[in-house]
Motif scaffolding. Structure first.
Motif, short mmCIF file in Angstrom:
data_model
loop_
_atom_site.label_atom_id
_atom_site.label_comp_id
_atom_site.label_asym_id
_atom_site.label_seq_id
_atom_site.Cartn_x
_atom_site.Cartn_y
_atom_site.Cartn_z
N VAL A 94 0.85 -1.19 0.00
CA VAL A 94 0.00 0.00 0.00
C VAL A 94 0.88 1.24 0.00
O VAL A 94 1.62 1.49 0.96
CB VAL A 94 -0.93 0.03 1.22
CG1 VAL A 94 -1.82 1.28 1.17
CG2 VAL A 94 -1.79 -1.23 1.27
N LEU A 137 -7.40 4.28 -5.69
CA LEU A 137 -7.38 3.05 -4.90
C LEU A 137 -8.41 2.05 -5.41
O LEU A 137 -8.11 0.86 -5.60
CB LEU A 137 -7.65 3.37 -3.43
CG LEU A 137 -7.82 2.15 -2.51
CD1 LEU A 137 -6.58 1.29 -2.50
CD2 LEU A 137 -8.18 2.59 -1.09
N ASP A 156 -4.53 6.30 -0.82
CA ASP A 156 -5.61 7.18 -1.29
C ASP A 156 -6.58 7.41 -0.13
O ASP A 156 -7.56 6.69 0.03
CB ASP A 156 -6.31 6.51 -2.48
CG ASP A 156 -7.42 7.36 -3.08
OD1 ASP A 156 -7.69 8.45 -2.55
OD2 ASP A 156 -8.03 6.92 -4.07
#
Length: 239
Positions: A141, A198, A166
């Motif tokens: 991520v 995302l 995001d």
């Protein structure tokens, strides 16, 4: 079908103003009363388009997960013959009460940021997790100081995908932010929030996802001992 099996407590019900039941507790009760079929009796549909089996919050979830300790893994494997099942197991450690679910899983997807602290923790835990589920991959991520190829070498597992950091999309998915378009008919299909970075990345991954082969078949010594050692030194030095 998303199933919350986090002994620390479910969050989706609170985030989306849903009732705890039907959910994991009723599934636990039904598990000892006969066949549960396709599990539809325990499912709720969230506005983001997901069918979920919700876990209760806090200590109630721990009691429910403990009640499902014996039959739960086989139940989810049976449900997976009807439709794909994504089990949210929460944070995993060697003493986690949900490790038995990995014995029935086709694949374990670990989620982490590409940061030294998280990666060093993972490096210690991956061998234990792999004993339960040989097929382990990583979802990264956001960006960090280490490239996916370096992280794959360091952890000796494949990086399945990288999704962007995001915060706006995260707030929508966790129920903290409500797009204004949701107040209009058909907004779920038309709202621009579904095209945010995302969500677009996760959708692409979901559409192309196929369970991988066991990690022992994917990760080999050909990854390079010297490369792995160099990455390890970098990570240790930056912690």
């Amino acid at each position: 079908m998303v199933v919350e099996v986090d002994a620390a407590g479910g969050d989706l019900g609170s985030r989306w103003d849903a009732y705890d039941e039907p959910g994991l507790a009723s599934l636990a009760s039904g598990a000892y009363g006969g066949p549960i079929g396709d599990g539809a009796a325990f499912v709720q549909h969230l506005r983001v388009g997901a069918d979920v089996i919700l876990a209760p919050p806090s200590d109630a979830a721990a009691a429910t997960v403990d009640e499902l300790r014996v039959k739960g893994p086989s139940i989810l494997r049976d449900l997976a013959t009807v439709r794909p099942v994504f089990a949210d197991l929460g944070r995993l450690d060697p003493r986690s009460p949900v490790l038995a679910y990995l014995d029935k899983a086709h694949e374990l997807l670990l989620v982490a940021r590409p940061e030294s602290a998280q990666l060093r923790h993972l490096r210690m835990r991956v061998p234990v997790l792999r004993r339960h589920c040989p097929a382990v991959r990583l979802v990264l991520v956001g960006d960090g100081p280490h490239h996916p190829e370096e992280i794959a070498d360091y952890l000796q597992i494949e990086v399945a995908t990288t999704v962007p950091h995001d915060p706006v999309s995260a707030d929508i998915l966790t129920g903290r932010k409500r797009p204004r378009q949701w107040g209009q008919p058909g907004a779920q299909r038309e709202a621009g929030w579904t095209r945010r970075p995302l969500l677009a990345a996760v959708r692409s991954f979901a559409l192309t996802y196929r369970p991988t082969r066991p990690a022992s078949e994917v990760v080999t010594a050909a990854a390079g001992r010297n490369t792995t050692q160099a990455v390890q030194e970098r990570l240790e030095a930056t912690s």
